[in-house]
Design a protein around this motif. Structure first.
Motif, PDB file in Angstrom:
ATOM      1  N   PRO A  33       0.819  -1.222   0.000  1.00 35.65           N
ATOM      2  CA  PRO A  33       0.000   0.000   0.000  1.00 35.65           C
ATOM      3  C   PRO A  33       0.855   1.276   0.000  1.00 35.65           C
ATOM      4  N   GLU A  34       1.987   1.234   0.729  1.00 31.42           N
ATOM      5  CA  GLU A  34       2.878   2.422   0.802  1.00 31.42           C
ATOM      6  C   GLU A  34       3.461   2.723  -0.575  1.00 31.42           C
ATOM      7  N   LEU A  35       3.862   1.659  -1.257  1.00 34.02           N
ATOM      8  CA  LEU A  35       4.453   1.828  -2.592  1.00 34.02           C
ATOM      9  C   LEU A  35       3.397   2.325  -3.581  1.00 34.02           C
ATOM     10  N   ARG A  36       2.184   1.775  -3.444  1.00 43.54           N
ATOM     11  CA  ARG A  36       1.082   2.196  -4.324  1.00 43.54           C
ATOM     12  C   ARG A  36       0.804   3.700  -4.167  1.00 43.54           C
ATOM     13  N   ASP A  37       0.857   4.168  -2.920  1.00 41.67           N
ATOM     14  CA  ASP A  37       0.653   5.609  -2.674  1.00 41.67           C
ATOM     15  C   ASP A  37       1.714   6.438  -3.393  1.00 41.67           C
ATOM     16  N   GLU A  38       2.977   5.964  -3.332  1.00 44.71           N
ATOM     17  CA  GLU A  38       4.067   6.682  -4.005  1.00 44.71           C
ATOM     18  C   GLU A  38       3.859   6.666  -5.521  1.00 44.71           C
ATOM     19  N   PHE A  39       3.422   5.523  -6.049  1.00 42.71           N
ATOM     20  CA  PHE A  39       3.144   5.422  -7.492  1.00 42.71           C
ATOM     21  C   PHE A  39       2.082   6.440  -7.898  1.00 42.71           C
ATOM     22  N   ARG A  40       1.055   6.581  -7.031  1.00 36.98           N
ATOM     23  CA  ARG A  40      -0.047   7.508  -7.337  1.00 36.98           C
ATOM     24  C   ARG A  40       0.420   8.958  -7.340  1.00 36.98           C
ATOM     25  N   ARG A  41       1.319   9.273  -6.379  1.00 39.50           N
ATOM     26  CA  ARG A  41       1.738  10.665  -6.200  1.00 39.50           C
ATOM     27  C   ARG A  41       2.588  11.190  -7.347  1.00 39.50           C
ATOM     28  N   THR A  42       3.443  10.302  -7.899  1.00 40.76           N
ATOM     29  CA  THR A  42       4.393  10.797  -8.887  1.00 40.76           C
ATOM     30  C   THR A  42       3.766  10.972 -10.269  1.00 40.76           C
ATOM     31  N   LYS A  43       4.276  11.956 -10.998  1.00 36.87           N
ATOM     32  CA  LYS A  43       3.818  12.190 -12.380  1.00 36.87           C
ATOM     33  C   LYS A  43       4.706  11.399 -13.354  1.00 36.87           C
ATOM     34  N   THR A  44       5.794  10.808 -12.822  1.00 34.35           N
ATOM     35  CA  THR A  44       6.724  10.050 -13.660  1.00 34.35           C
ATOM     36  C   THR A  44       6.091   8.726 -14.079  1.00 34.35           C
ATOM     37  N   PRO A  45       6.113   8.390 -15.384  1.00 30.79           N
ATOM     38  CA  PRO A  45       5.490   7.131 -15.813  1.00 30.79           C
ATOM     39  C   PRO A  45       6.202   5.910 -15.237  1.00 30.79           C
ATOM     40  N   ILE A  46       5.400   4.903 -14.848  1.00 31.99           N
ATOM     41  CA  ILE A  46       5.945   3.671 -14.257  1.00 31.99           C
ATOM     42  C   ILE A  46       5.349   2.470 -14.988  1.00 31.99           C
ATOM     43  N   VAL A  47       6.200   1.524 -15.357  1.00 26.70           N
ATOM     44  CA  VAL A  47       5.737   0.282 -15.986  1.00 26.70           C
ATOM     45  C   VAL A  47       6.232  -0.892 -15.148  1.00 26.70           C
ATOM     46  N   LEU A  48       5.363  -1.891 -14.953  1.00 26.91           N
ATOM     47  CA  LEU A  48       5.735  -3.083 -14.191  1.00 26.91           C
ATOM     48  C   LEU A  48       6.177  -4.180 -15.160  1.00 26.91           C
ATOM     49  N   ALA A  49       7.310  -4.823 -14.855  1.00 29.46           N
ATOM     50  CA  ALA A  49       7.795  -5.916 -15.708  1.00 29.46           C
ATOM     51  C   ALA A  49       7.873  -7.195 -14.879  1.00 29.46           C
ATOM     52  N   GLY A  50       7.092  -8.209 -15.261  1.00 25.60           N
ATOM     53  CA  GLY A  50       7.080  -9.459 -14.501  1.00 25.60           C
ATOM     54  C   GLY A  50       6.581  -9.254 -13.086  1.00 25.60           C
ATOM     55  N   SER A  51       5.766  -8.225 -12.891  1.00 27.55           N
ATOM     56  CA  SER A  51       5.202  -7.908 -11.568  1.00 27.55           C
ATOM     57  C   SER A  51       3.697  -7.714 -11.706  1.00 27.55           C
ATOM     58  N   ILE A  52       3.000  -8.108 -10.667  1.00 26.56           N
ATOM     59  CA  ILE A  52       1.537  -8.074 -10.711  1.00 26.56           C
ATOM     60  C   ILE A  52       0.995  -6.891  -9.915  1.00 26.56           C
ATOM     61  N   ASP A  53       0.093  -6.138 -10.544  1.00 25.39           N
ATOM     62  CA  ASP A  53      -0.652  -5.100  -9.836  1.00 25.39           C
ATOM     63  C   ASP A  53      -2.115  -5.525  -9.828  1.00 25.39           C
ATOM     64  N   GLU A  54      -2.586  -5.958  -8.665  1.00 30.70           N
ATOM     65  CA  GLU A  54      -3.980  -6.434  -8.566  1.00 30.70           C
ATOM     66  C   GLU A  54      -4.979  -5.385  -9.035  1.00 30.70           C
ATOM     67  N   GLU A  55      -4.667  -4.112  -8.758  1.00 31.19           N
ATOM     68  CA  GLU A  55      -5.624  -3.045  -9.087  1.00 31.19           C
ATOM     69  C   GLU A  55      -5.503  -2.560 -10.531  1.00 31.19           C
ATOM     70  N   ASN A  56      -4.549  -3.134 -11.278  1.00 26.84           N
ATOM     71  CA  ASN A  56      -4.357  -2.778 -12.686  1.00 26.84           C
ATOM     72  C   ASN A  56      -4.245  -1.284 -12.938  1.00 26.84           C
ATOM     73  N   VAL A  57      -3.604  -0.562 -12.030  1.00 26.22           N
ATOM     74  CA  VAL A  57      -3.453   0.892 -12.191  1.00 26.22           C
ATOM     75  C   VAL A  57      -2.279   1.182 -13.125  1.00 26.22           C
ATOM     76  N   ASN A  58      -1.168   0.500 -12.885  1.00 26.43           N
ATOM     77  CA  ASN A  58       0.033   0.755 -13.684  1.00 26.43           C
ATOM     78  C   ASN A  58       0.130  -0.196 -14.871  1.00 26.43           C
ATOM     79  N   PRO A  59       0.609   0.310 -15.992  1.00 27.39           N
ATOM     80  CA  PRO A  59       0.829  -0.567 -17.148  1.00 27.39           C
ATOM     81  C   PRO A  59       1.800  -1.684 -16.770  1.00 27.39           C
ATOM     82  N   SER A  60       1.608  -2.881 -17.361  1.00 22.80           N
ATOM     83  CA  SER A  60       2.449  -4.016 -16.969  1.00 22.80           C
ATOM     84  C   SER A  60       2.669  -4.973 -18.130  1.00 22.80           C
ATOM     85  N   VAL A  61       3.726  -5.777 -18.014  1.00 18.44           N
ATOM     86  CA  VAL A  61       4.009  -6.821 -19.003  1.00 18.44           C
ATOM     87  C   VAL A  61       4.265  -8.123 -18.241  1.00 18.44           C
ATOM     88  N   ASN A  62       3.487  -9.159 -18.530  1.00 17.07           N
ATOM     89  CA  ASN A  62       3.574 -10.437 -17.830  1.00 17.07           C
ATOM     90  C   ASN A  62       3.197 -11.579 -18.775  1.00 17.07           C
TER      91      ASN A  62
END
Length: 333
Positions: free
Chosen positions: A132-161
């Motif tokens: 949850p702490e990391l998710r808050d940081e992801f939300r706050r930043t305007k810098t684009p973030i992509v997840l690689a081989g990582s799961i985001d249950e809430e599907n907020v961040n773009p990801s590749v799996n």
């Protein structure tokens, strides 16, 4: 010896040209006479001038640097992903800052903020878990973030799996089809969604389709180390388990060697299937059967996706699923 910084001003003075001309030569602008270009390049070479990326970043508001957060640099799974990221980054002229987070939630937040203070243009996150702490940081930043081989249950961040549920389900079905009734599911921490919401789900669905009741005593939660795998042998044998679906290659190698040391024959008495198909799967004897993931491609596609986001290009598919395969080797019948 004190480090002397050679500036664009020094090059201009030595070559007897304007700073704008030096800038054009450095940036590959064709609007410079060949003789002038040659003279400027000779001075750059002689003075060992290196353009200041920080100053350039301040001027353009872009540092052409990407931060990559990796949970464990020694794990071959993440090393292979990083290779794919690096090659595509080089193609698009981005530099990479690789940061190790030790799979530690607090450290991940810290590493993320350190990278953001370095003004990176984008971030690729390869952590095992999004707290949850990391998710808050992801939300706050305007810098684009992509997840690689990582799961985001809430599907907020773009990801590749890959489709972890389908892959595990297919492998467990194969174990059942070969007559295994007591199949262990051995995984890293269940606090990680990739294990609890995806891999475990695939395991349960395979049992359900075959009409085998789910027994939570056959689920073994541990860390992903070789040593932990070795230590599981007594527990697995006492439960009468004849096969194991394992979430990590190092862990699987430990289980297999632990069984062999105890005199249990692999695969005739005990079958092992692993999940990442890193080099470890081929180094061990017997070689391990595995779900195959296009690790290099996951990294490469994640980096390409990030370049699109950094350049505000339209992204049609935010959550990319790449095809997986099943590699049959000697740890299964």
């Amino acid at each position: 010896m004190e480090k002397q910084t050679i500036t664009i001003y020094d090059v201009a003075r030595e070559a007897n040209v304007s700073m704008a001309t030096v800038s054009r030569v450095v940036n590959g602008n064709t609007n410079v006479k060949p003789a002038t270009r040659k003279k400027v390049l000779e001075v750059i070479d002689r003075l060992d001038y290196r353009p200041n990326a920080v100053a350039r970043g301040l001027a353009s508001k872009k540092t052409t640097t990407v931060g990559v957060i990796i949970p464990d640099m020694t794990n071959m799974f993440f090393a292979s992903l990083a290779r794919g990221i690096d090659d595509v980054a080089a193609m698009y002229k981005y530099n990479i800052i690789l940061a190790n987070s030790d799979s530690n939630g607090e450290r991940e937040v810290q590493v993320l903020n350190t990278l953001l203070t370095k003004q990176v243009d984008g971030i690729i996150f390869m952590g095992n878990e999004i707290t949850p702490e990391l998710r808050d940081e992801f939300r706050r930043t305007k810098t684009p973030i992509v997840l690689a081989g990582s799961i985001d249950e809430e599907n907020v961040n773009p990801s590749v799996n890959i489709d972890y549920v389908a892959a595990v389900q297919e492998e467990v079905k194969n174990l059942i089809d070969r007559g295994n009734k007591k199949i262990a599911f051995v995984c890293g921490p269940l606090s990680q969604a990739i294990n609890s919401k995806y891999r475990l789900k695939g395991y349960k669905e395979a049992l359900k389709s075959a009409g085998i009741p789910y027994d939570e005593k056959l689920v073994f939660e541990t860390d992903n180390s070789y040593k932990s795998g070795m230590l599981l042998q007594p527990a697995l044998s006492s439960m009468g388990v004849t096969a194991a679906m394992v979430s990590d290659d190092e862990l699987a190698a430990g289980i297999m060697n632990g069984m062999t040391d105890a005199g249990v024959k692999v695969p005739s008495e005990f079958e092992v299937i692993t999940s990442n198909d890193t080099k470890i799967a081929e180094i061990v004897r017997p070689k391990m059967s595995s779900i195959t993931q296009p690790l290099y491609d996951i990294g490469a596609v994640a980096m390409r996706l990030l370049t699109k986001l950094m350049n505000n290009e339209e992204v049609t598919e935010k959550n990319v699923l790449l095809p997986y395969g099943l590699m049959k080797r000697d740890s299964t019948k």
